[in-house]
Motif scaffolding. Structure first.
Motif, PDB file in Angstrom:
ATOM      1  N   ILE A 184      -1.701  -0.531  -6.791  1.00 44.66           N
ATOM      2  CA  ILE A 184      -1.165   0.824  -6.871  1.00 44.66           C
ATOM      3  C   ILE A 184      -1.626   1.604  -5.641  1.00 44.66           C
ATOM      4  O   ILE A 184      -2.805   1.574  -5.284  1.00 44.66           O
ATOM      5  N   GLU A 185      -0.686   2.228  -4.984  1.00 48.92           N
ATOM      6  CA  GLU A 185      -0.953   3.073  -3.819  1.00 48.92           C
ATOM      7  C   GLU A 185      -1.877   2.402  -2.801  1.00 48.92           C
ATOM      8  O   GLU A 185      -2.847   2.986  -2.325  1.00 48.92           O
ATOM      9  N   GLY A 186      -1.609   1.142  -2.489  1.00 46.22           N
ATOM     10  CA  GLY A 186      -2.367   0.443  -1.463  1.00 46.22           C
ATOM     11  C   GLY A 186      -3.724  -0.091  -1.886  1.00 46.22           C
ATOM     12  O   GLY A 186      -4.453  -0.648  -1.088  1.00 46.22           O
ATOM     13  N   GLN A 187      -4.087   0.070  -3.144  1.00 44.31           N
ATOM     14  CA  GLN A 187      -5.352  -0.465  -3.646  1.00 44.31           C
ATOM     15  C   GLN A 187      -5.052  -1.633  -4.572  1.00 44.31           C
ATOM     16  O   GLN A 187      -4.053  -1.623  -5.292  1.00 44.31           O
ATOM     17  N   TYR A 188      -5.928  -2.637  -4.558  1.00 39.73           N
ATOM     18  CA  TYR A 188      -5.710  -3.848  -5.325  1.00 39.73           C
ATOM     19  C   TYR A 188      -6.909  -4.147  -6.212  1.00 39.73           C
ATOM     20  O   TYR A 188      -8.047  -3.938  -5.818  1.00 39.73           O
TER      21      TYR A 188
END
Length: 51
Positions: free
Chosen positions: A37-41
């Motif tokens: 989500i939004e570039g975070q994993y």
């Protein structure tokens, strides 16, 4: 026949278990999905619970 009883102890059980789970997480031993989500994993374990 005589019955035997055993009492097993594991000192610092909670500390040891948390350490092992942390090691498994960092080694990605049980990770089979990645939530993004939004570039975070976040690596996670997919539950296979069925009824």
């Amino acid at each position: 026949m005589s019955s035997q009883r055993f009492c097993l102890r594991w000192n610092n059980h909670q500390t040891n278990m948390l350490s092992v789970f942390d090691q498994l997480l960092h080694a990605e031993t049980f990770t089979d999905v990645t939530l993004a989500i939004e570039g975070q994993y976040l690596k996670a374990h997919k539950s296979t619970y069925t009824r």
